[in-house]
Design a protein around this motif. Structure first.
Motif, PDB file in Angstrom:
ATOM      1  N   THR A 164      23.032  83.280   8.530  1.00 26.51           N
ATOM      2  CA  THR A 164      23.924  83.915   9.422  1.00 26.51           C
ATOM      3  C   THR A 164      23.407  84.404  10.724  1.00 26.51           C
ATOM      4  OG1 THR A 164      24.931  84.727   7.440  1.00 26.51           O
ATOM      5  CG2 THR A 164      25.444  86.025   9.432  1.00 26.51           C
ATOM      6  N   THR A 165      21.943  84.744  10.671  1.00 25.30           N
ATOM      7  CA  THR A 165      21.578  85.148  12.056  1.00 25.30           C
ATOM      8  C   THR A 165      21.324  83.737  12.858  1.00 25.30           C
ATOM      9  OG1 THR A 165      20.261  86.863  11.078  1.00 25.30           O
ATOM     10  CG2 THR A 165      19.736  86.255  13.086  1.00 25.30           C
ATOM     11  N   ALA A 166      21.082  82.631  12.385  1.00 26.71           N
ATOM     12  CA  ALA A 166      20.884  81.274  12.899  1.00 26.71           C
ATOM     13  C   ALA A 166      22.229  81.005  13.606  1.00 26.71           C
ATOM     14  CB  ALA A 166      20.424  80.372  11.959  1.00 26.71           C
ATOM     15  N   LEU A 167      23.338  80.980  12.923  1.00 30.73           N
ATOM     16  CA  LEU A 167      24.744  80.923  13.131  1.00 30.73           C
ATOM     17  C   LEU A 167      25.088  81.506  14.568  1.00 30.73           C
ATOM     18  CD1 LEU A 167      27.240  79.121  12.975  1.00 30.73           C
ATOM     19  CD2 LEU A 167      28.068  80.793  11.089  1.00 30.73           C
ATOM     20  N   GLY A 168      24.850  82.898  14.707  1.00 29.73           N
ATOM     21  CA  GLY A 168      24.887  83.838  15.702  1.00 29.73           C
ATOM     22  C   GLY A 168      24.193  83.050  17.010  1.00 29.73           C
ATOM     23  N   PHE A 169      22.986  82.746  16.890  1.00 24.37           N
ATOM     24  CA  PHE A 169      22.335  82.189  17.859  1.00 24.37           C
ATOM     25  C   PHE A 169      22.864  80.755  18.261  1.00 24.37           C
ATOM     26  CE2 PHE A 169      19.068  79.304  19.529  1.00 24.37           C
ATOM     27  CZ  PHE A 169      18.102  79.981  20.200  1.00 24.37           C
ATOM     28  N   ALA A 170      23.193  80.117  17.423  1.00 22.40           N
ATOM     29  CA  ALA A 170      24.031  78.818  17.803  1.00 22.40           C
ATOM     30  C   ALA A 170      25.187  79.003  18.391  1.00 22.40           C
ATOM     31  CB  ALA A 170      24.094  77.891  16.232  1.00 22.40           C
ATOM     32  N   ALA A 171      26.151  79.616  17.938  1.00 20.60           N
ATOM     33  CA  ALA A 171      27.201  79.886  18.866  1.00 20.60           C
ATOM     34  C   ALA A 171      26.929  80.552  20.314  1.00 20.60           C
ATOM     35  CB  ALA A 171      27.978  81.313  18.182  1.00 20.60           C
ATOM     36  N   LEU A 227      34.994  79.450  22.790  1.00 23.48           N
ATOM     37  CA  LEU A 227      33.789  78.550  21.995  1.00 23.48           C
ATOM     38  C   LEU A 227      34.585  77.673  20.926  1.00 23.48           C
ATOM     39  CD1 LEU A 227      30.932  78.167  20.716  1.00 23.48           C
ATOM     40  CD2 LEU A 227      31.494  80.055  19.413  1.00 23.48           C
ATOM     41  N   GLU A 228      34.563  76.318  20.955  1.00 24.75           N
ATOM     42  CA  GLU A 228      35.003  75.727  19.786  1.00 24.75           C
ATOM     43  C   GLU A 228      34.209  75.205  18.930  1.00 24.75           C
ATOM     44  OE1 GLU A 228      36.586  70.941  19.728  1.00 24.75           O
ATOM     45  OE2 GLU A 228      36.112  71.772  21.884  1.00 24.75           O
ATOM     46  N   ALA A 229      34.758  75.404  17.572  1.00 24.26           N
ATOM     47  CA  ALA A 229      33.758  75.164  16.359  1.00 24.26           C
ATOM     48  C   ALA A 229      34.437  74.591  15.370  1.00 24.26           C
ATOM     49  CB  ALA A 229      33.082  76.434  16.092  1.00 24.26           C
ATOM     50  N   GLY A 230      33.679  73.981  14.505  1.00 29.57           N
ATOM     51  CA  GLY A 230      34.169  73.403  13.166  1.00 29.57           C
ATOM     52  C   GLY A 230      33.188  73.529  12.099  1.00 29.57           C
ATOM     53  N   VAL A 231      33.692  73.325  11.025  1.00 30.38           N
ATOM     54  CA  VAL A 231      32.873  73.523   9.631  1.00 30.38           C
ATOM     55  C   VAL A 231      32.900  72.316   8.953  1.00 30.38           C
ATOM     56  CG1 VAL A 231      32.330  74.834   7.456  1.00 30.38           C
ATOM     57  CG2 VAL A 231      32.909  76.038   9.543  1.00 30.38           C
ATOM     58  N   ALA A 269      13.746  76.151  29.048  1.00 29.73           N
ATOM     59  CA  ALA A 269      13.575  77.354  29.301  1.00 29.73           C
ATOM     60  C   ALA A 269      13.985  78.037  30.451  1.00 29.73           C
ATOM     61  CB  ALA A 269      11.927  77.668  28.947  1.00 29.73           C
ATOM     62  N   ALA A 270      13.964  77.280  31.397  1.00 30.11           N
ATOM     63  CA  ALA A 270      14.289  77.990  32.596  1.00 30.11           C
ATOM     64  C   ALA A 270      15.823  78.142  32.679  1.00 30.11           C
ATOM     65  CB  ALA A 270      14.010  76.910  33.814  1.00 30.11           C
ATOM     66  N   ALA A 271      16.306  77.066  32.200  1.00 31.75           N
ATOM     67  CA  ALA A 271      18.049  77.159  32.076  1.00 31.75           C
ATOM     68  C   ALA A 271      18.396  78.406  30.911  1.00 31.75           C
ATOM     69  CB  ALA A 271      18.487  75.775  31.312  1.00 31.75           C
ATOM     70  N   GLU A 272      17.587  78.548  29.864  1.00 29.95           N
ATOM     71  CA  GLU A 272      17.828  79.655  29.175  1.00 29.95           C
ATOM     72  C   GLU A 272      17.713  81.220  29.753  1.00 29.95           C
ATOM     73  OE1 GLU A 272      18.759  79.960  25.973  1.00 29.95           O
ATOM     74  OE2 GLU A 272      18.515  78.201  25.070  1.00 29.95           O
ATOM     75  N   ALA A 273      16.699  81.096  30.630  1.00 32.03           N
ATOM     76  CA  ALA A 273      16.266  82.456  31.346  1.00 32.03           C
ATOM     77  C   ALA A 273      17.700  82.586  32.230  1.00 32.03           C
ATOM     78  CB  ALA A 273      15.085  82.259  31.991  1.00 32.03           C
ATOM     79  N   ALA A 274      18.064  81.449  33.043  1.00 25.88           N
ATOM     80  CA  ALA A 274      19.235  81.530  33.937  1.00 25.88           C
ATOM     81  C   ALA A 274      20.565  82.063  33.213  1.00 25.88           C
ATOM     82  CB  ALA A 274      19.488  80.511  34.807  1.00 25.88           C
ATOM     83  N   GLY A 275      20.920  81.424  32.076  1.00 30.28           N
ATOM     84  CA  GLY A 275      21.909  81.639  31.109  1.00 30.28           C
ATOM     85  C   GLY A 275      21.988  83.037  30.562  1.00 30.28           C
ATOM     86  N   ARG A 301      26.757  79.024  25.939  1.00 28.41           N
ATOM     87  CA  ARG A 301      25.949  78.794  27.354  1.00 28.41           C
ATOM     88  C   ARG A 301      26.034  77.205  27.504  1.00 28.41           C
ATOM     89  NH1 ARG A 301      21.145  77.074  28.908  1.00 28.41           N
ATOM     90  NH2 ARG A 301      20.346  76.306  26.938  1.00 28.41           N
ATOM     91  N   LEU A 302      25.868  76.558  26.588  1.00 32.67           N
ATOM     92  CA  LEU A 302      25.932  74.789  27.225  1.00 32.67           C
ATOM     93  C   LEU A 302      27.196  74.424  27.706  1.00 32.67           C
ATOM     94  CD1 LEU A 302      23.252  73.660  24.337  1.00 32.67           C
ATOM     95  CD2 LEU A 302      22.971  73.923  26.963  1.00 32.67           C
ATOM     96  N   GLY A 303      28.254  75.271  27.169  1.00 37.80           N
ATOM     97  CA  GLY A 303      29.651  74.729  27.268  1.00 37.80           C
ATOM     98  C   GLY A 303      30.009  73.488  26.395  1.00 37.80           C
ATOM     99  N   THR A 304      29.568  73.575  24.944  1.00 37.17           N
ATOM    100  CA  THR A 304      29.758  72.490  24.243  1.00 37.17           C
ATOM    101  C   THR A 304      30.289  72.914  22.700  1.00 37.17           C
ATOM    102  OG1 THR A 304      28.853  70.432  23.248  1.00 37.17           O
ATOM    103  CG2 THR A 304      27.279  72.560  23.308  1.00 37.17           C
ATOM    104  N   ARG A 305      30.365  72.180  21.865  1.00 37.05           N
ATOM    105  CA  ARG A 305      31.104  72.492  20.730  1.00 37.05           C
ATOM    106  C   ARG A 305      29.971  72.777  19.817  1.00 37.05           C
ATOM    107  NH1 ARG A 305      32.954  69.907  15.849  1.00 37.05           N
ATOM    108  NH2 ARG A 305      34.863  70.432  14.990  1.00 37.05           N
TER     109      ARG A 305
END
Length: 278
Positions: free
Chosen positions: A162-169, A219-223, A25-31, A174-178
């Motif tokens: 679709t809303t969840a995908l936006g959150f995931a992106a 942002l790097e992504a795959g399906v 949560a602290a990292a989320e707030a900072a990001g 934020r995490l600098g990951t795929r």
């Protein structure tokens, strides 16, 4: 309070899962450049000492010390984040659910002190994930102990997904990951469970991802489309994930239920933290 005041809310009771929730949560707030609110609900079920009223300060003060210590930790590790504390008498699940109306995000441990071990998920985390009005992250496992470097999003083409995908992106950025998007079969017995619909979901997911990549450079992504039921497919893929993101319900799930069967299964059994996006 509103979202600008509450920001990211974490339920904290001093347990190891709550410690993992506090770190996330602290990292989320900072990001997100938002405040962090550390909250704890307490109660005293014994109405009186022998012959005397209960001195509630004996219960309230330890709760206040608990959240102040957690807030001090967050302030040391994320010095730019405004940190609030909140304690209240009552049910932790009720308090967090009420706060979700004005929070950007709720983060909870998978179970805390006072919850029965052996249950699939703690009563507080399950209740909040089911009823919250904002996204909820349930800290299953501890990301610090996992060698996982992707955010996994379940997708079926529904508005919730679709809303969840936006959150995931946003989380992956934020995490600098795929970001890995997984499209699986709908729930058994659903008329939606067809190859054509999964093909449509793949096209829809790429369209959404392209839009997100424009807004989130780098942002790097795959399906991936798999010919398996959603629950086992997501649980297996989540072994490689640092976060699993699902919509509160998807195609083929009955509207009016508080939480879809797939998202409920993830909250109960996923090997990594789970975000349920309402």
């Amino acid at each position: 309070m509103n979202e600008d005041e509450l920001g990211v809310v974490v339920g904290y009771d001093g347990s190891p899962p709550a410690g993992a929730a506090l770190r996330w949560a602290a990292a989320e707030a900072a990001g997100r450049a938002l405040p962090l609110t550390v909250c704890h609900a307490w109660d005293w079920n014994h109405h009186e000492w022998p012959g005397e009223p209960v001195p509630l300060e004996l219960v309230r003060r330890p709760a206040q010390r608990l959240v102040k210590a957690a807030a001090a930790w967050a302030a040391r590790h994320h010095p730019g984040v405004p940190v609030n504390t909140l304690t209240d008498r009552g049910s932790p699940s009720a308090l967090l659910t009420d706060l979700s109306a004005d929070a950007a995000l709720i983060v909870v441990g998978s179970r805390g002190y006072g919850e029965v071990r052996g249950l699939a998920a703690g009563s507080v985390s399950g209740h909040v994930a089911t009823r919250a009005r904002c996204p909820v992250i349930v800290m299953r496992g501890d990301p610090q102990e996992r060698d996982a470097h992707e955010v996994l999003a379940g997708f079926d083409g529904s508005p919730e997904a679709t809303t969840a995908l936006g959150f995931a992106a946003a989380e992956a950025h934020r995490l600098g990951t795929r970001l890995q998007v997984l499209i699986a079969q709908c729930e058994r017995g659903s008329r939606m469970d067809t190859f054509e619909l999964r093909t449509q979901a793949r096209s829809s997911s790429w369209s959404e991802l392209i839009s997100r990549q424009r807004a989130l450079p780098g942002l790097e992504a795959g399906v991936e489309v798999v010919d398996e039921p959603a629950r086992p497919a997501l649980l297996e893929a989540a072994r490689k994930a640092c976060l699993l993101v699902v919509g509160a319900r998807g195609l083929g799930e009955v509207r009016g239920l508080l939480l879809g069967s797939v998202s409920q299964a993830m909250v109960h059994h996923a090997p990594c933290p789970v975000a349920v996006v309402h």
